[in-house]
Design a protein around this motif. Structure first.
Motif, PDB file in Angstrom:
ATOM      1  N   PRO A  11      -8.338 -13.554   1.327  1.00 58.02           N
ATOM      2  CA  PRO A  11      -9.385 -12.683   1.901  1.00 58.02           C
ATOM      3  C   PRO A  11      -8.741 -11.271   2.301  1.00 58.02           C
ATOM      4  N   ALA A  12      -7.509 -11.276   2.987  1.00 56.29           N
ATOM      5  CA  ALA A  12      -6.740 -10.164   3.273  1.00 56.29           C
ATOM      6  C   ALA A  12      -6.522  -9.004   2.038  1.00 56.29           C
ATOM      7  N   LEU A  13      -6.022  -9.971   1.020  1.00 55.42           N
ATOM      8  CA  LEU A  13      -5.786  -9.036  -0.251  1.00 55.42           C
ATOM      9  C   LEU A  13      -6.880  -8.378  -0.681  1.00 55.42           C
ATOM     10  N   VAL A  14      -8.135  -9.087  -0.935  1.00 53.56           N
ATOM     11  CA  VAL A  14      -9.215  -8.487  -1.551  1.00 53.56           C
ATOM     12  C   VAL A  14      -9.876  -7.454  -0.652  1.00 53.56           C
ATOM     13  N   THR A  15      -9.885  -7.806   0.911  1.00 42.87           N
ATOM     14  CA  THR A  15     -10.555  -6.917   1.566  1.00 42.87           C
ATOM     15  C   THR A  15      -9.666  -5.419   1.918  1.00 42.87           C
ATOM     16  N   ARG A  16      -8.531  -5.749   1.889  1.00 47.01           N
ATOM     17  CA  ARG A  16      -7.460  -4.658   1.911  1.00 47.01           C
ATOM     18  C   ARG A  16      -7.609  -3.493   0.693  1.00 47.01           C
ATOM     19  N   PHE A  17      -7.817  -4.264  -0.450  1.00 46.39           N
ATOM     20  CA  PHE A  17      -7.499  -3.619  -1.742  1.00 46.39           C
ATOM     21  C   PHE A  17      -9.007  -3.812  -2.486  1.00 46.39           C
ATOM     22  N   PRO A  18      -9.941  -3.323  -2.119  1.00 49.10           N
ATOM     23  CA  PRO A  18     -11.426  -3.615  -2.875  1.00 49.10           C
ATOM     24  C   PRO A  18     -11.458  -2.906  -4.196  1.00 49.10           C
ATOM     25  N   HIS A  50       4.476 -15.579 -14.092  1.00 49.41           N
ATOM     26  CA  HIS A  50       5.663 -15.088 -13.746  1.00 49.41           C
ATOM     27  C   HIS A  50       5.675 -13.614 -13.317  1.00 49.41           C
ATOM     28  N   ARG A  51       4.687 -12.762 -13.527  1.00 50.55           N
ATOM     29  CA  ARG A  51       4.431 -11.492 -13.100  1.00 50.55           C
ATOM     30  C   ARG A  51       2.879 -11.291 -12.988  1.00 50.55           C
ATOM     31  N   LEU A  52       2.286 -10.365 -12.001  1.00 54.68           N
ATOM     32  CA  LEU A  52       0.910 -10.176 -12.219  1.00 54.68           C
ATOM     33  C   LEU A  52       0.733  -8.539 -11.792  1.00 54.68           C
ATOM     34  N   PRO A  53       0.727  -8.106 -12.911  1.00 49.98           N
ATOM     35  CA  PRO A  53       0.692  -6.461 -12.636  1.00 49.98           C
ATOM     36  C   PRO A  53      -0.637  -6.061 -12.276  1.00 49.98           C
ATOM     37  N   VAL A  54      -0.622  -5.283 -10.967  1.00 43.82           N
ATOM     38  CA  VAL A  54      -2.022  -4.980 -10.595  1.00 43.82           C
ATOM     39  C   VAL A  54      -1.913  -3.422 -10.047  1.00 43.82           C
ATOM     40  N   THR A  55      -3.147  -2.885 -10.089  1.00 44.01           N
ATOM     41  CA  THR A  55      -3.384  -1.556  -9.843  1.00 44.01           C
ATOM     42  C   THR A  55      -4.416  -1.358  -8.789  1.00 44.01           C
ATOM     43  N   TRP A  56      -4.685  -0.052  -8.275  1.00 46.24           N
ATOM     44  CA  TRP A  56      -5.802  -0.096  -7.316  1.00 46.24           C
ATOM     45  C   TRP A  56      -6.414   1.352  -7.202  1.00 46.24           C
ATOM     46  N   LEU A 109      -8.886  -3.433  -6.356  1.00 49.88           N
ATOM     47  CA  LEU A 109      -7.772  -4.008  -6.937  1.00 49.88           C
ATOM     48  C   LEU A 109      -8.290  -4.529  -8.323  1.00 49.88           C
ATOM     49  N   ARG A 110      -7.298  -4.661  -9.242  1.00 51.08           N
ATOM     50  CA  ARG A 110      -7.779  -4.980 -10.835  1.00 51.08           C
ATOM     51  C   ARG A 110      -6.411  -4.963 -11.326  1.00 51.08           C
ATOM     52  N   LEU A 111      -6.429  -5.974 -12.421  1.00 47.58           N
ATOM     53  CA  LEU A 111      -5.191  -5.915 -13.295  1.00 47.58           C
ATOM     54  C   LEU A 111      -4.771  -4.889 -13.971  1.00 47.58           C
ATOM     55  N   ALA A 112      -3.527  -4.498 -14.216  1.00 49.55           N
ATOM     56  CA  ALA A 112      -2.823  -3.559 -14.680  1.00 49.55           C
ATOM     57  C   ALA A 112      -2.729  -3.515 -16.170  1.00 49.55           C
ATOM     58  N   VAL A 113      -2.801  -4.636 -16.727  1.00 48.82           N
ATOM     59  CA  VAL A 113      -2.693  -5.140 -17.936  1.00 48.82           C
ATOM     60  C   VAL A 113      -3.724  -5.842 -18.359  1.00 48.82           C
ATOM     61  N   PRO A 114      -4.122  -6.182 -19.671  1.00 47.09           N
ATOM     62  CA  PRO A 114      -5.217  -7.105 -20.303  1.00 47.09           C
ATOM     63  C   PRO A 114      -4.678  -8.426 -19.559  1.00 47.09           C
ATOM     64  N   GLU A 161       0.982  -1.214  -0.002  1.00 49.65           N
ATOM     65  CA  GLU A 161       0.076   0.086  -0.105  1.00 49.65           C
ATOM     66  C   GLU A 161       0.865   1.255  -0.046  1.00 49.65           C
ATOM     67  N   ARG A 162       1.785   1.190   0.735  1.00 46.95           N
ATOM     68  CA  ARG A 162       2.868   2.268   0.837  1.00 46.95           C
ATOM     69  C   ARG A 162       3.518   2.559  -0.520  1.00 46.95           C
ATOM     70  N   GLN A 163       3.897   1.635  -1.079  1.00 50.26           N
ATOM     71  CA  GLN A 163       4.428   1.809  -2.541  1.00 50.26           C
ATOM     72  C   GLN A 163       3.706   1.846  -3.705  1.00 50.26           C
ATOM     73  N   GLY A 164       2.400   1.673  -3.507  1.00 46.78           N
ATOM     74  CA  GLY A 164       1.357   1.702  -4.498  1.00 46.78           C
ATOM     75  C   GLY A 164       1.195   2.974  -5.373  1.00 46.78           C
ATOM     76  N   PRO A 165       0.297   2.929  -6.146  1.00 47.44           N
ATOM     77  CA  PRO A 165      -0.884   2.225  -6.406  1.00 47.44           C
ATOM     78  C   PRO A 165      -0.740   1.183  -7.488  1.00 47.44           C
ATOM     79  N   ASP A 166       0.703   0.716  -8.079  1.00 45.23           N
ATOM     80  CA  ASP A 166       0.747  -0.279  -8.717  1.00 45.23           C
ATOM     81  C   ASP A 166       2.062  -1.238  -8.083  1.00 45.23           C
ATOM     82  N   ALA A 167       1.738  -2.612  -8.585  1.00 44.89           N
ATOM     83  CA  ALA A 167       2.609  -3.635  -7.799  1.00 44.89           C
ATOM     84  C   ALA A 167       2.741  -4.658  -8.691  1.00 44.89           C
ATOM     85  N   ASP A 168       3.624  -5.518  -8.708  1.00 44.22           N
ATOM     86  CA  ASP A 168       3.671  -6.976  -9.089  1.00 44.22           C
ATOM     87  C   ASP A 168       3.345  -7.829  -8.236  1.00 44.22           C
ATOM     88  N   LEU A 169       2.169  -8.419  -8.106  1.00 43.49           N
ATOM     89  CA  LEU A 169       1.524  -9.216  -6.889  1.00 43.49           C
ATOM     90  C   LEU A 169       2.465 -10.400  -6.898  1.00 43.49           C
TER      91      LEU A 169
END
Length: 397
Positions: free
Chosen positions: A360-367, A391-397, A369-374, A133-141
């Motif tokens: 549950p921790a992931l989806v409740t903390r970042f309601p 390999h990587r899962l780019p996400v944003t929120w 949350l969505r993919l950052a790429v198709p 969360e501190r480093q967001g809003p983009d991350a490789d999950l």
């Protein structure tokens, strides 16, 4: 005459990264146990039906020893015989060797003991979600969430000192990175094994409150403890990390299912079992017949290899209604995502704790949350690897 498959189907349907190869589904409906040619030319069997898969995995007339089997995935065509399992690798052992190791470890991985870890896993998950969360809003999950949670957990379970954990985790990750040359992966594995050997010596000299220290009180030799520790690390890290990453991808690709879990975290147990069934990241197993065995009306002769498609079995409509749908409210008990029989995953209760906490921790903390790429651009691990994932899962929120 019954058909003989030319090879194990590996190509997943276009645009359906979570589904087994379509050919496996077609084979299962017609011939749940069928002859198949292996990459080295051996003619053995492929099992795709749920009942037949469980029958093979539960029957100790089928050996798990690597050197008796033929490898069903490409890449080992020119190897005349698979080497025996390394010391401590329980996956490639039969009784009584397997039984000896299993008895020593079963008490360490009980449901009760693993549930006692829940609070600590919650703290680890919260720590990495805070950092994300501190480093967001983009991350490789994968790097921010899916890999570190099981990595830190297995470090604490084995008793890896805090100051060694970063290098330890880097070496562990390098052993399974397909983007690295094979010699680099091998070098990382040897470095990891050397480190575990040093850790075993340290635990013998000065035991602490951890799994390796507990095992120094057994009759295992240093070589066995080193092999077993390395095996537990590999088995407990790569699989769970890929389940967390691919499971998050599946949920993000199914927003209604993600919302169901987010709105009712109490269904986490069901969601975990359903994701294990639906994704089946450890998708393929192998056995070798020690004697003639009849399965599903077919005689598998002594010496023939049998490949079990766990992913096809977990999508068998004879066992699971509407099997190609992800339904986090489904009661998916009985799936073979953790295997079956005496080789059923020893650390399954630990993996369940980690997933029950993490999803549950992931989806409740970042309601949001969505993919950052198709979805089609998410880089997937090759189908010919034993463990499927991303390999990587780019996400944003």
């Amino acid at each position: 005459m019954e058909p003989i498959l030319d090879s194990l189907p590996l190509a997943r349907p276009n645009g359906c990264p979570f589904d087994p190869p379509r050919e496996l589904t077609e084979i299962r409906e017609q011939h749940p146990l069928v002859r198949m040619t292996y990459p080295d030319g051996h003619v053995g069997w492929l099992v795709t039906g749920y009942e037949q898969t469980r029958a093979v995995l539960a029957d100790q007339r089928f050996s798990s020893r690597y050197e008796l089997a033929h490898y069903p995935l490409p890449g080992m065509e020119n190897v005349p015989e698979l080497p025996p399992a390394p010391v401590g690798d329980m996956t490639g052992m039969d009784a009584p060797e397997h039984t000896r190791y299993r008895k020593l470890l079963t008490g360490k991985f009980t449901v009760r003991r693993m549930r006692l870890l829940t609070e600590r896993v919650e703290q680890i998950a919260a720590e990495y979600l805070d950092r994300m969360e501190r480093q967001g809003p983009d991350a490789d999950l994968v790097q921010a969430f899916a890999h570190p949670i099981p990595a830190v957990t297995i470090c604490e379970l084995l008793g890896v000192p805090y100051e060694d954990r970063d290098s330890f985790q880097d070496q562990a990750a390098a052993t399974t990175r397909v983007d690295l040359p094979e010699e680099e992966r091998f070098a990382a594995y040897m470095a990891l094994q050397d480190y575990v050997a040093q850790l075993v010596s340290a635990k013998r000299a000065e035991p602490t409150d951890d799994l390796l220290s507990d095992l120094t009180g057994s009759d295992l030799t240093d070589e066995e403890l080193t092999g077993l520790g390395t095996f537990l690390l590999a088995a407990g890290l790569d699989t769970t990390a890929n389940m967390l990453a691919l499971g998050a991808f599946a949920l993000l690709n199914n927003p209604a299912q993600l919302a169901t879990l987010r709105d009712d975290p109490g269904i986490a147990d069901q969601a975990v079992e359903e994701l294990m069934r639906y994704l089946t990241i450890a998708h393929t197993g192998m056995r070798a017949a020690l004697e003639d065995v009849e399965i599903g009306g077919q005689v598998i002769k002594a010496g023939e290899s049998v490949t079990v498609s766990l992913q096809a079995a977990n999508r068998d409509p004879a066992r699971f209604a509407d099997p190609d749908a992800l339904d986090v409210t489904r009661h998916a008990a009985g799936h073979v995502g953790f295997g079956h029989g005496i080789h059923q995953c020893l650390g399954q209760q630990l993996a369940r704790v980690e997933m029950r906490v993490a999803f549950p921790a992931l989806v409740t903390r970042f309601p949001a949350l969505r993919l950052a790429v198709p979805a089609g651009e998410v880089p997937l691990r090759p189908d010919h690897q034993n463990i499927y994932g991303v390999h990587r899962l780019p996400v944003t929120w």
